[in-house]
Design a protein around this motif. Structure first.
Motif, mmCIF file in Angstrom:
data_model
loop_
_atom_site.group_PDB
_atom_site.id
_atom_site.type_symbol
_atom_site.label_atom_id
_atom_site.label_comp_id
_atom_site.label_asym_id
_atom_site.label_seq_id
_atom_site.Cartn_x
_atom_site.Cartn_y
_atom_site.Cartn_z
ATOM 1 N N ASN A 1 39.033 41.956 45.753
ATOM 2 C CA ASN A 1 39.890 40.681 45.137
ATOM 3 C C ASN A 1 40.725 41.172 43.933
ATOM 4 O O ASN A 1 40.889 40.531 42.948
ATOM 5 C CB ASN A 1 38.983 39.545 44.873
ATOM 6 C CG ASN A 1 39.875 38.252 45.606
ATOM 7 O OD1 ASN A 1 40.797 38.421 46.548
ATOM 8 N ND2 ASN A 1 39.448 37.279 44.991
ATOM 9 N N GLN A 2 40.733 42.539 43.831
ATOM 10 C CA GLN A 2 41.385 43.133 42.782
ATOM 11 C C GLN A 2 42.756 44.101 43.191
ATOM 12 O O GLN A 2 42.814 44.773 44.447
ATOM 13 C CB GLN A 2 40.474 43.899 41.974
ATOM 14 C CG GLN A 2 39.537 43.243 41.116
ATOM 15 C CD GLN A 2 38.414 43.945 40.316
ATOM 16 O OE1 GLN A 2 37.789 44.863 41.074
ATOM 17 N NE2 GLN A 2 38.272 43.670 39.280
ATOM 18 N N PHE A 3 43.431 44.363 42.347
ATOM 19 C CA PHE A 3 44.626 45.337 42.448
ATOM 20 C C PHE A 3 44.907 45.916 41.180
ATOM 21 O O PHE A 3 44.594 45.526 40.110
ATOM 22 C CB PHE A 3 45.760 44.584 43.381
ATOM 23 C CG PHE A 3 46.401 43.434 42.342
ATOM 24 C CD1 PHE A 3 45.977 42.394 42.106
ATOM 25 C CD2 PHE A 3 47.562 43.919 41.716
ATOM 26 C CE1 PHE A 3 46.594 41.237 41.425
ATOM 27 C CE2 PHE A 3 48.175 42.954 40.970
ATOM 28 C CZ PHE A 3 47.661 41.651 40.806
ATOM 29 N N ILE A 4 46.002 47.174 41.520
ATOM 30 C CA ILE A 4 46.334 47.693 40.338
ATOM 31 C C ILE A 4 47.821 47.483 39.869
ATOM 32 O O ILE A 4 48.428 47.654 40.920
ATOM 33 C CB ILE A 4 46.339 49.193 40.277
ATOM 34 C CG1 ILE A 4 44.584 49.536 40.561
ATOM 35 C CG2 ILE A 4 46.555 50.150 39.240
ATOM 36 C CD1 ILE A 4 43.723 49.606 39.428
ATOM 37 N N VAL A 5 48.401 47.241 38.772
ATOM 38 C CA VAL A 5 49.788 47.320 38.340
ATOM 39 C C VAL A 5 49.891 48.587 37.467
ATOM 40 O O VAL A 5 49.078 48.928 36.816
ATOM 41 C CB VAL A 5 50.182 46.094 37.755
ATOM 42 C CG1 VAL A 5 49.961 44.975 38.708
ATOM 43 C CG2 VAL A 5 49.401 45.901 36.431
ATOM 44 N N GLU A 6 51.133 49.148 37.697
ATOM 45 C CA GLU A 6 51.524 50.370 37.178
ATOM 46 C C GLU A 6 52.767 49.914 36.096
ATOM 47 O O GLU A 6 53.876 49.790 36.541
ATOM 48 C CB GLU A 6 51.991 51.212 38.073
ATOM 49 C CG GLU A 6 50.706 51.235 39.395
ATOM 50 C CD GLU A 6 51.110 52.190 40.437
ATOM 51 O OE1 GLU A 6 50.501 53.259 40.603
ATOM 52 O OE2 GLU A 6 52.082 51.942 41.332
ATOM 53 N N LEU B 1 44.094 46.923 35.750
ATOM 54 C CA LEU B 1 43.063 46.575 36.847
ATOM 55 C C LEU B 1 43.143 44.905 36.865
ATOM 56 O O LEU B 1 42.815 44.347 35.912
ATOM 57 C CB LEU B 1 41.501 46.801 36.513
ATOM 58 C CG LEU B 1 40.756 46.233 37.654
ATOM 59 C CD1 LEU B 1 41.005 46.922 39.130
ATOM 60 C CD2 LEU B 1 39.381 46.615 37.311
ATOM 61 N N CYS B 2 43.635 43.989 37.874
ATOM 62 C CA CYS B 2 43.990 42.828 37.940
ATOM 63 C C CYS B 2 43.142 42.018 38.816
ATOM 64 O O CYS B 2 42.668 42.897 39.887
ATOM 65 C CB CYS B 2 45.507 42.490 38.137
ATOM 66 S SG CYS B 2 46.469 43.324 36.865
#
Lengths: 245, 245
Positions: free
Chosen positions: A27-32, A86-87
């Motif tokens: 339930n997480q994702f990465i933004v750049e 990390l979101c």
């Protein structure tokens, strides 16, 4: 915290999040990059900032300092940024509102991203992704939205099941087709208040069985020499026209 | 003719055409896949078809049969097609007509391609590419145009030099800006007949010195939460609006 080993478990976790499977599981994702990290911060979605050693960051969240090499391993960008985050995924509203964009099997991340951005520009309340759409936490989608994804209500649903419910709420369900449709310049004001617009796959359009469930059909007037517009372009023109007063 | 060696001189030439430098030098380019080859044929641009051995082709042009491996070497596509074509560049008209799109440093091939496609849809006579634009014979641009590039008039020019000439011909030169511009929904009919619209780079917009040469400035009304639209989207909405009667 500071990490310098490429083999660190946390680094491995960040890398796994390039895959949809792990994004769904965690339930997480990465933004750049700066801009997206800032937008994610504004939306309150950041669990931790991943920052290059030596850089500074003023956000009030945990910071994990890492080496250039580690960032290069985590990022999907060709020129690695100095900041990632990390979101956790955004909680979406169940209520879809009165202005809805429904997407049937949109596969190009750039197309989905620009459609999300245009939806926000033209006051769409919710975006519904049907089966077969690209994951909206895909890094390319995130980039194309320019952060607008964090300020949009996006849900996934089975389109065939959703349409009858919308109709019960007196939402007009629009499909697009070239023949025997309504010229979009002639949609009446009162039909622009409660609507759902369904747009389909890049090559094949909207599935026939979904198209048949629509109340009305629209077309964009254009030169006969051109078969069709790019789907993100067509969607944006339609939304612009729905937003016209 | 049939070629089976990857080291064949003709194969090497086809491969070199992936680079702009050689496309300019040879005045030739490669198109890939059935749809684009067909459009290039309709436009009379094909010098020779490059066909996988065993396949058939009904076009009345020289055919060079090659192996799967050779096609895989020439193509820029992930799934190699069975047909390619060597084409000569189209001769463009010097006269630009009355409806002109001017592009200042557009760098994304997908954006340029979809803008060319939208231009054709909304009756633009010519597209002018200023310095710093991506080459319009770039394979990704060709694909995004869906072949519309072969039916469009596209020229390259120095924008600063061109604007005074257009003004002399009573063509209204439009730039875009968010502040103190004209709402595009209010452009008068008579100002839609002879115009040039200038659109700028993905990140930086139109160069300031070019912007200052414009007669009028336009903006697309949209939610204040959104900073800007994707440039191909904005361009297409503007062209759609100019085409509105």
């Amino acid at each position: 915290m500071q990490i310098t080993s490429l083999e660190n478990e946390r680094v491995k976790k960040y890398c796994r999040l390039k895959e949809k499977k792990y994004r769904d599981q965690e339930n997480q994702f990465i933004v750049e990059g700066n801009h997206l990290v800032e937008e994610a911060y504004r939306a309150g979605l950041i669990d931790e900032v991943i920052l290059e050693i030596g850089e500074e960051c003023s956000f009030n969240v945990p910071i994990v300092f890492v080496t250039k090499e580690i960032i290069a391993k985590i990022t999907t960008l060709e020129s690695p940024p100095t900041i990632l985050a990390l979101c956790h995924k955004k909680e979406m509203k169940e209520s879809l509102g009165n202005k809805i964009l429904i997407l049937d099997e949109i596969q190009d991340p750039g197309n989905l991203g620009t459609m999300i951005r245009s939806s926000k520009a033209f006051h769409i309340d919710s975006i519904v992704l049907g089966e077969g759409c690209v994951d909206f936490y895909n890094p390319k989608v995130l980039r194309s939205t320019q952060g607008m994804i964090f300020h949009s209500n996006i849900v996934t649903a089975k389109i065939e099941g959703l349409i009858p419910k919308l109709k019960k709420e007196n939402i007009v369900v629009y499909g697009t087709r070239v023949e025997s449709g309504i010229d979009i310049r002639t949609i009446k004001k009162e039909k622009k208040e409660k609507f759902a617009l369904i747009m389909g796959n890049e090559g094949n359009g909207v599935h026939q069985e979904i198209l048949e469930l629509c109340d009305e059909y629209l077309y964009i007037p254009m030169s006969e020499e051109v078969e069709s517009l790019n789907v993100a372009i067509a969607t944006s023109i339609l939304l612009y026209e729905f937003d016209r007063r």
